[in-house]
Design a protein around this motif. Structure first.
Motif, PDB file in Angstrom:
ATOM      1  N   ILE A 141       0.842  -1.205   0.000  1.00 48.32           N
ATOM      2  CA  ILE A 141       0.000   0.000   0.000  1.00 48.32           C
ATOM      3  C   ILE A 141       0.876   1.254   0.000  1.00 48.32           C
ATOM      4  N   GLY A 142       1.952   1.231   0.776  1.00 54.27           N
ATOM      5  CA  GLY A 142       2.873   2.370   0.784  1.00 54.27           C
ATOM      6  C   GLY A 142       3.518   2.592  -0.573  1.00 54.27           C
ATOM      7  N   GLY A 143       3.926   1.509  -1.209  1.00 56.38           N
ATOM      8  CA  GLY A 143       4.540   1.611  -2.532  1.00 56.38           C
ATOM      9  C   GLY A 143       3.573   2.043  -3.609  1.00 56.38           C
ATOM     10  N   VAL A 144       2.330   1.582  -3.497  1.00 52.99           N
ATOM     11  CA  VAL A 144       1.306   1.984  -4.470  1.00 52.99           C
ATOM     12  C   VAL A 144       1.036   3.478  -4.353  1.00 52.99           C
ATOM     13  N   VAL A 145       0.964   3.971  -3.132  1.00 58.33           N
ATOM     14  CA  VAL A 145       0.751   5.413  -2.937  1.00 58.33           C
ATOM     15  C   VAL A 145       1.934   6.197  -3.514  1.00 58.33           C
ATOM     16  N   LEU A 146       3.161   5.755  -3.219  1.00 62.99           N
ATOM     17  CA  LEU A 146       4.345   6.426  -3.789  1.00 62.99           C
ATOM     18  C   LEU A 146       4.311   6.394  -5.312  1.00 62.99           C
ATOM     19  N   GLY A 147       3.995   5.229  -5.875  1.00 56.68           N
ATOM     20  CA  GLY A 147       3.927   5.095  -7.327  1.00 56.68           C
ATOM     21  C   GLY A 147       2.853   5.968  -7.941  1.00 56.68           C
ATOM     22  N   ALA A 148       1.685   6.027  -7.299  1.00 55.51           N
ATOM     23  CA  ALA A 148       0.581   6.844  -7.807  1.00 55.51           C
ATOM     24  C   ALA A 148       0.943   8.323  -7.788  1.00 55.51           C
ATOM     25  N   VAL A 149       1.600   8.762  -6.730  1.00 55.65           N
ATOM     26  CA  VAL A 149       2.027  10.165  -6.638  1.00 55.65           C
ATOM     27  C   VAL A 149       3.047  10.475  -7.728  1.00 55.65           C
ATOM     28  N   LEU A 150       3.992   9.572  -7.923  1.00 51.89           N
ATOM     29  CA  LEU A 150       5.022   9.795  -8.943  1.00 51.89           C
ATOM     30  C   LEU A 150       4.433   9.780 -10.353  1.00 51.89           C
ATOM     31  N   VAL A 151       3.539   8.838 -10.627  1.00 50.70           N
ATOM     32  CA  VAL A 151       2.895   8.792 -11.941  1.00 50.70           C
ATOM     33  C   VAL A 151       2.059  10.051 -12.174  1.00 50.70           C
ATOM     34  N   ALA A 152       1.365  10.526 -11.144  1.00 52.73           N
ATOM     35  CA  ALA A 152       0.572  11.757 -11.272  1.00 52.73           C
ATOM     36  C   ALA A 152       1.471  12.951 -11.575  1.00 52.73           C
ATOM     37  N   ALA A 153       2.628  13.002 -10.927  1.00 50.97           N
ATOM     38  CA  ALA A 153       3.577  14.088 -11.194  1.00 50.97           C
ATOM     39  C   ALA A 153       4.107  14.011 -12.622  1.00 50.97           C
ATOM     40  N   ILE A 154       4.383  12.810 -13.087  1.00 57.08           N
ATOM     41  CA  ILE A 154       4.867  12.630 -14.461  1.00 57.08           C
ATOM     42  C   ILE A 154       3.773  13.002 -15.457  1.00 57.08           C
ATOM     43  N   GLN A 155       2.526  12.668 -15.142  1.00 53.06           N
ATOM     44  CA  GLN A 155       1.402  13.042 -16.012  1.00 53.06           C
ATOM     45  C   GLN A 155       1.278  14.554 -16.136  1.00 53.06           C
ATOM     46  N   LYS A 156       1.460  15.262 -15.032  1.00 56.79           N
ATOM     47  CA  LYS A 156       1.329  16.726 -15.053  1.00 56.79           C
ATOM     48  C   LYS A 156       2.376  17.387 -15.944  1.00 56.79           C
ATOM     49  N   THR A 157       3.536  16.768 -16.080  1.00 59.26           N
ATOM     50  CA  THR A 157       4.578  17.355 -16.932  1.00 59.26           C
ATOM     51  C   THR A 157       4.288  17.148 -18.408  1.00 59.26           C
ATOM     52  N   GLY A 158       3.383  16.220 -18.722  1.00 63.28           N
ATOM     53  CA  GLY A 158       3.077  15.921 -20.115  1.00 63.28           C
ATOM     54  C   GLY A 158       3.985  14.870 -20.722  1.00 63.28           C
ATOM     55  N   ILE A 159       4.971  14.435 -19.978  1.00 65.82           N
ATOM     56  CA  ILE A 159       5.930  13.439 -20.478  1.00 65.82           C
ATOM     57  C   ILE A 159       5.257  12.087 -20.668  1.00 65.82           C
ATOM     58  N   MET A 160       4.331  11.760 -19.783  1.00 68.36           N
ATOM     59  CA  MET A 160       3.710  10.439 -19.828  1.00 68.36           C
ATOM     60  C   MET A 160       2.968  10.196 -21.131  1.00 68.36           C
ATOM     61  N   SER A 161       2.191  11.150 -21.576  1.00 68.35           N
ATOM     62  CA  SER A 161       1.455  10.965 -22.835  1.00 68.35           C
ATOM     63  C   SER A 161       2.419  10.824 -24.006  1.00 68.35           C
ATOM     64  N   HIS A 162       3.533  11.530 -23.966  1.00 66.18           N
ATOM     65  CA  HIS A 162       4.550  11.410 -25.014  1.00 66.18           C
ATOM     66  C   HIS A 162       5.138  10.000 -25.033  1.00 66.18           C
ATOM     67  N   ILE A 163       5.473   9.489 -23.871  1.00 65.71           N
ATOM     68  CA  ILE A 163       6.062   8.148 -23.781  1.00 65.71           C
ATOM     69  C   ILE A 163       5.046   7.091 -24.201  1.00 65.71           C
TER      70      ILE A 163
END
Length: 172
Positions: A141-163
């Motif tokens: 659960i701790g890792g999922v929360v960390l991963g979700a926060v990191l993925v959300a941050a990457i999404q906000k930069t617009g990099i995720m949709s590019h990748i």
């Protein structure tokens, strides 16, 4: 194609290194060691690399951690089952909620079922079949929360949709 493979191997290597370097940040719970960074790495690998890379990375990270003494043998089934289900969920649904759920269920249920024989036969631990569900779940659960926060941050930069667009073009 070769460039894509090199990029994937580079990203996988960086994520493995992050998993190994952060391995001292774990919480021992009985024979299991709660290691939330591995679950975060599983989520990132599922989203950006796919299930094959995720399972391979989980195996290599677990192997290095066991060799360094920062992980137990239970790291193998927990991290690998989580990486597999997480990666498959993202590949077939492309929904982050299912990806996070895949990591949680893959580690907490499938990982526990796979860890039981290792704990009882190899490690000689006396445990009920579902004794590791709570420790694996807490770690995950701790890792999922960390991963979700990191993925959300990457999404906000617009990099995720590019990748992800590059990834879908290469699969066609």
């Amino acid at each position: 194609m070769e460039k894509n493979r090199t990029q994937k191997l580079t990203m996988a290597s960086i994520l493995i290194a992050a998993g190994v370097v952060c391995s001292p940040f774990s919480i021992p719970l009985g024979a299991a060691r709660c290691f939330p960074v591995q679950h975060m790495v599983n989520i990132l690998s599922a989203v950006f690399l796919g299930p094959f890379y995720g399972v391979s990375m989980a195996f290599i990270t677990s192997l290095i951690r066991v060799m360094l003494g920062t992980g137990s043998l239970l790291a193998f089934p927990g991290s690998m089952c989580g990486a597999l289900l997480c990666g498959l969920m993202f590949r077939y649904t492309e929904k982050l909620t299912f990806t996070y759920l895949g990591e949680l269920l893959g580690t907490s249920i499938l990982g526990v079922l796979a860890a039981y024989p290792i704990a009882t036969i190899v490690m000689g631990e006396e445990a009920a079949l579902f004794a590791y569900v709570i420790p694996f779940f807490i770690s995950c659960i701790g890792g999922v929360v960390l991963g979700a926060v990191l993925v959300a941050a990457i999404q906000k930069t617009g990099i995720m949709s590019h990748i992800l667009n590059d990834k879908s073009r290469q699969q066609q």
